[in-house]
Write a protein that holds these residues in place. Sequence first.
Motif, PDB file in Angstrom:
ATOM      1  N   ILE A  82       0.508  -0.785   0.321  1.00 14.24           N
ATOM      2  CA  ILE A  82       0.106  -0.205   0.147  1.00 14.24           C
ATOM      3  C   ILE A  82       1.126   1.151   0.054  1.00 14.24           C
ATOM      4  CG2 ILE A  82      -1.753   1.188   0.974  1.00 14.24           C
ATOM      5  CD1 ILE A  82      -3.272  -1.316   2.431  1.00 14.24           C
ATOM      6  N   CYS A  83       1.905   1.422   0.985  1.00 13.76           N
ATOM      7  CA  CYS A  83       2.715   2.152   0.512  1.00 13.76           C
ATOM      8  C   CYS A  83       3.109   2.838  -0.324  1.00 13.76           C
ATOM      9  CB  CYS A  83       3.982   2.109   1.557  1.00 13.76           C
ATOM     10  SG  CYS A  83       3.355   1.997   3.563  1.00 13.76           S
ATOM     11  N   LEU A  84       3.645   1.648  -1.155  1.00 15.31           N
ATOM     12  CA  LEU A  84       4.915   1.316  -2.873  1.00 15.31           C
ATOM     13  C   LEU A  84       3.898   2.129  -3.640  1.00 15.31           C
ATOM     14  CD1 LEU A  84       6.892   1.215  -4.125  1.00 15.31           C
ATOM     15  CD2 LEU A  84       6.626  -1.210  -3.851  1.00 15.31           C
ATOM     16  N   ILE A  85       2.384   1.600  -3.578  1.00 14.03           N
ATOM     17  CA  ILE A  85       1.212   2.025  -4.294  1.00 14.03           C
ATOM     18  C   ILE A  85       1.182   3.407  -4.184  1.00 14.03           C
ATOM     19  CG2 ILE A  85      -1.377   1.806  -5.097  1.00 14.03           C
ATOM     20  CD1 ILE A  85      -0.564  -1.069  -4.943  1.00 14.03           C
ATOM     21  N   LEU A  86       0.768   3.410  -3.235  1.00 14.51           N
ATOM     22  CA  LEU A  86       0.850   5.337  -2.647  1.00 14.51           C
ATOM     23  C   LEU A  86       1.853   6.581  -3.135  1.00 14.51           C
ATOM     24  CD1 LEU A  86      -1.208   5.179   0.709  1.00 14.51           C
ATOM     25  CD2 LEU A  86      -2.244   5.559  -0.940  1.00 14.51           C
ATOM     26  N   GLU A  87       2.891   6.143  -2.856  1.00 16.28           N
ATOM     27  CA  GLU A  87       3.858   6.816  -3.337  1.00 16.28           C
ATOM     28  C   GLU A  87       3.332   6.786  -4.792  1.00 16.28           C
ATOM     29  OE1 GLU A  87       7.247   5.401  -2.076  1.00 16.28           O
ATOM     30  OE2 GLU A  87       6.924   5.218   0.127  1.00 16.28           O
ATOM     31  N   LEU A  88       3.698   5.849  -5.456  1.00 16.78           N
ATOM     32  CA  LEU A  88       3.882   5.874  -7.258  1.00 16.78           C
ATOM     33  C   LEU A  88       2.682   6.458  -7.597  1.00 16.78           C
ATOM     34  CD1 LEU A  88       4.617   2.354  -8.178  1.00 16.78           C
ATOM     35  CD2 LEU A  88       6.227   3.982  -7.919  1.00 16.78           C
ATOM     36  N   VAL A  89       1.508   7.071  -7.061  1.00 17.47           N
ATOM     37  CA  VAL A  89       0.682   7.237  -7.526  1.00 17.47           C
ATOM     38  C   VAL A  89       0.134   8.440  -6.885  1.00 17.47           C
ATOM     39  CG1 VAL A  89      -2.256   7.439  -6.899  1.00 17.47           C
ATOM     40  CG2 VAL A  89      -1.806   5.357  -6.969  1.00 17.47           C
ATOM     41  N   GLY A  90       0.802   8.798  -5.565  1.00 19.86           N
ATOM     42  CA  GLY A  90       0.902  10.319  -5.459  1.00 19.86           C
ATOM     43  C   GLY A  90       1.786  11.188  -6.224  1.00 19.86           C
ATOM     44  N   GLY A  91       3.069  10.270  -6.754  1.00 19.90           N
ATOM     45  CA  GLY A  91       3.749  10.641  -8.254  1.00 19.90           C
ATOM     46  C   GLY A  91       3.581  11.231  -9.144  1.00 19.90           C
ATOM     47  N   ILE A  92       2.626  10.546  -9.810  1.00 17.49           N
ATOM     48  CA  ILE A  92       1.858  10.401 -10.968  1.00 17.49           C
ATOM     49  C   ILE A  92       0.745  10.959 -10.976  1.00 17.49           C
ATOM     50  CG2 ILE A  92       0.936   9.420 -12.279  1.00 17.49           C
ATOM     51  CD1 ILE A  92       2.670   6.837 -11.915  1.00 17.49           C
ATOM     52  N   VAL A  93       0.171  11.920 -10.254  1.00 18.39           N
ATOM     53  CA  VAL A  93      -1.046  12.377  -9.664  1.00 18.39           C
ATOM     54  C   VAL A  93       0.036  14.054  -9.810  1.00 18.39           C
ATOM     55  CG1 VAL A  93      -2.955  13.397  -8.443  1.00 18.39           C
ATOM     56  CG2 VAL A  93      -2.649  11.148  -8.729  1.00 18.39           C
ATOM     57  N   TYR A 143      17.407  15.329 -13.093  1.00 22.26           N
ATOM     58  CA  TYR A 143      16.543  14.301 -12.532  1.00 22.26           C
ATOM     59  C   TYR A 143      17.188  13.450 -12.705  1.00 22.26           C
ATOM     60  CZ  TYR A 143      18.959  13.561 -18.031  1.00 22.26           C
ATOM     61  OH  TYR A 143      20.072  13.718 -19.535  1.00 22.26           O
ATOM     62  N   LYS A 144      19.365  12.998 -12.936  1.00 23.52           N
ATOM     63  CA  LYS A 144      19.771  12.116 -12.710  1.00 23.52           C
ATOM     64  C   LYS A 144      19.509  11.921 -11.342  1.00 23.52           C
ATOM     65  CE  LYS A 144      21.963  11.482 -16.802  1.00 23.52           C
ATOM     66  NZ  LYS A 144      23.530  11.525 -17.763  1.00 23.52           N
ATOM     67  N   ILE A 145      19.759  12.839 -10.658  1.00 24.48           N
ATOM     68  CA  ILE A 145      20.202  12.488  -9.678  1.00 24.48           C
ATOM     69  C   ILE A 145      18.786  12.631  -8.989  1.00 24.48           C
ATOM     70  CG2 ILE A 145      20.422  13.612  -7.125  1.00 24.48           C
ATOM     71  CD1 ILE A 145      22.643  15.729  -8.538  1.00 24.48           C
ATOM     72  N   MET A 146      17.500  13.051  -9.509  1.00 25.89           N
ATOM     73  CA  MET A 146      16.335  12.647  -8.977  1.00 25.89           C
ATOM     74  C   MET A 146      16.254  10.681  -9.664  1.00 25.89           C
ATOM     75  SD  MET A 146      15.343  15.211  -6.963  1.00 25.89           S
ATOM     76  CE  MET A 146      13.487  14.597  -6.619  1.00 25.89           C
ATOM     77  N   ALA A 147      16.572  10.360 -10.242  1.00 25.28           N
ATOM     78  CA  ALA A 147      15.928   8.625 -10.423  1.00 25.28           C
ATOM     79  C   ALA A 147      16.338   8.296  -9.770  1.00 25.28           C
ATOM     80  CB  ALA A 147      16.620   8.707 -11.785  1.00 25.28           C
ATOM     81  N   GLY A 148      18.070   8.498  -8.945  1.00 28.38           N
ATOM     82  CA  GLY A 148      18.243   7.833  -8.385  1.00 28.38           C
ATOM     83  C   GLY A 148      18.481   8.028  -6.667  1.00 28.38           C
ATOM     84  N   LEU A 149      18.027   9.137  -6.041  1.00 37.03           N
ATOM     85  CA  LEU A 149      17.335   9.103  -5.243  1.00 37.03           C
ATOM     86  C   LEU A 149      15.590   8.393  -4.716  1.00 37.03           C
ATOM     87  CD1 LEU A 149      16.756  10.522  -2.883  1.00 37.03           C
ATOM     88  CD2 LEU A 149      15.494  12.491  -3.344  1.00 37.03           C
ATOM     89  N   LEU A 150      14.663   8.806  -6.287  1.00 40.35           N
ATOM     90  CA  LEU A 150      13.723   7.611  -6.230  1.00 40.35           C
ATOM     91  C   LEU A 150      13.657   6.703  -6.647  1.00 40.35           C
ATOM     92  CD1 LEU A 150      11.461   9.735  -8.542  1.00 40.35           C
ATOM     93  CD2 LEU A 150      11.019   9.682  -6.472  1.00 40.35           C
ATOM     94  N   LEU A 151      14.651   5.932  -7.108  1.00 33.56           N
ATOM     95  CA  LEU A 151      15.164   4.234  -6.919  1.00 33.56           C
ATOM     96  C   LEU A 151      15.311   3.886  -5.906  1.00 33.56           C
ATOM     97  CD1 LEU A 151      16.589   3.674 -10.932  1.00 33.56           C
ATOM     98  CD2 LEU A 151      14.410   2.956  -9.506  1.00 33.56           C
ATOM     99  N   GLY A 152      15.828   4.375  -5.281  1.00 32.68           N
ATOM    100  CA  GLY A 152      16.630   4.365  -3.987  1.00 32.68           C
ATOM    101  C   GLY A 152      15.862   4.823  -2.774  1.00 32.68           C
ATOM    102  N   ILE A 153      14.619   5.193  -2.915  1.00 29.81           N
ATOM    103  CA  ILE A 153      13.655   4.659  -1.967  1.00 29.81           C
ATOM    104  C   ILE A 153      11.960   3.371  -2.560  1.00 29.81           C
ATOM    105  CG2 ILE A 153      11.327   6.097  -0.954  1.00 29.81           C
ATOM    106  CD1 ILE A 153      13.076   8.738  -2.061  1.00 29.81           C
ATOM    107  N   LEU A 154      12.065   3.786  -3.682  1.00 24.56           N
ATOM    108  CA  LEU A 154      11.001   3.072  -4.408  1.00 24.56           C
ATOM    109  C   LEU A 154      11.955   1.349  -4.025  1.00 24.56           C
ATOM    110  CD1 LEU A 154       9.590   4.995  -6.856  1.00 24.56           C
ATOM    111  CD2 LEU A 154       8.739   4.689  -4.612  1.00 24.56           C
ATOM    112  N   LEU A 155      12.879   0.954  -4.506  1.00 28.40           N
ATOM    113  CA  LEU A 155      13.397  -0.280  -4.752  1.00 28.40           C
ATOM    114  C   LEU A 155      13.286  -1.617  -4.028  1.00 28.40           C
ATOM    115  CD1 LEU A 155      16.143  -0.583  -7.919  1.00 28.40           C
ATOM    116  CD2 LEU A 155      13.972  -0.909  -7.811  1.00 28.40           C
TER     117      LEU A 155
END
Length: 295
Positions: free
Chosen positions: A97-108, A228-240
Motif C-alpha cells: 500500500i505504501c509503495l502504491i500510494l507513493e507511485l500514485v502520488g508522484g504520478i498525480v 533528473y539523474k540525481i532525482m531518478a537515483g533518489l527515487l530508485l533508492g526509495i522505491l526499490l
Amino acid sequence: MSKEVRYCERCSYIFLKFFLVVYATLFWLIGAFVLAIGIYAEVERQRYKTLEGAFLAPAIILIVLGVIMFIVSFIGILASLRDNLCLLKVFLFTLAICLILELVGGIVALIFRNQTVDLLNKNIRKGMVNYYDDLDFKNIMDFFQETFKCCGGNEYKDWEVNMYHNCTAPGPLACGVPYTCCLNNKPSEVVNTMCGYKLLEKERLDNIDIIYIRGCTDAVFLWLMDNYKIMAGLLLGILLPQFFGVICTWLYITRVEDAIEEYGHYMDGLLDSGPQGTKQQSMLAKCCKCMPLID
C-alpha cells in the motif's frame, strides 16, 4: 508426472527468512533513529515556539514517518521470526500500500503539475505570514532562498503577506524582503541584512540586480528538471527497497503456506533438503514457479 512447487526453488526458506529479518531490522533501526530526531526537534521547537499550530513543522513530519517505519518494521521482524502468516500478510499489504500510494502520488503530482504548484505556493504563503514567529519555517525558507537563489513562493512580492514586510506596516522591514533574497556576489563580505529595503515598491526589472526575482517553487522545479539523474537515483533508492521487500515477503509467505499444506506445520519440512510430496501446479502457474496454486 513431473512434480512442481509453487514457490521459487532457488529462494530457500532460510535465505528468505534471513533476508526478511535483516531487512525489517534495518528499517526498524532507521525508523527509531528518525523518530528520535523528530522527538528531539519537537521538544526544541516547543521550547521556543510562539505559534499554537504545527504548520510545516519538520519535527512533526519526522515523528509521523518514524512511527510508521518503526511499527511496520517491528511487525515485519516479529512476523519473520515467528513465521506468523497473519503478521506476514499485514507486513506485505502495508508495504504494498505504501509503495502504491507513493507511485500514485508522484504520478498525480506530475499530471496535475499546475495544481501542485498552486498548492505549494498557497502553503508557502501561509508559512510566510508567520515567518518571524515560526523558527522551523524560517530556517527552511531561508535555506531554500539561499540554496536555489529564489525569493518567495511564486515571486518575491509574496512577502507582502507578512505583517512586517507589508508596505502598510511600520518599521524598517516594511515593503522589503528578507536578506536571504538578496544576491550574494561577494560571499566574503559581511551580509547586509537590510539589502531588501523598500524593494517591494519597485518594479521587477529594477530589482533584478539586487535580489532574486524568481519564486522558489519554479526554482526548485527547474533544479529537479536539470538534475533528473540525481532525482531518478533518489527515487530508485526509495522505491526499490520497498519493491524487493514486497516480493521477498510474498515469496516467504508462499514457502510457509506450502509447508503447512504439505506437512501440517512449517517446522516439519522447511529445514529439510526438500518436500517429500509436492503438489502439481496448475496450467497457469507452470509459466513461473513463483505463481501460487490455483484450485
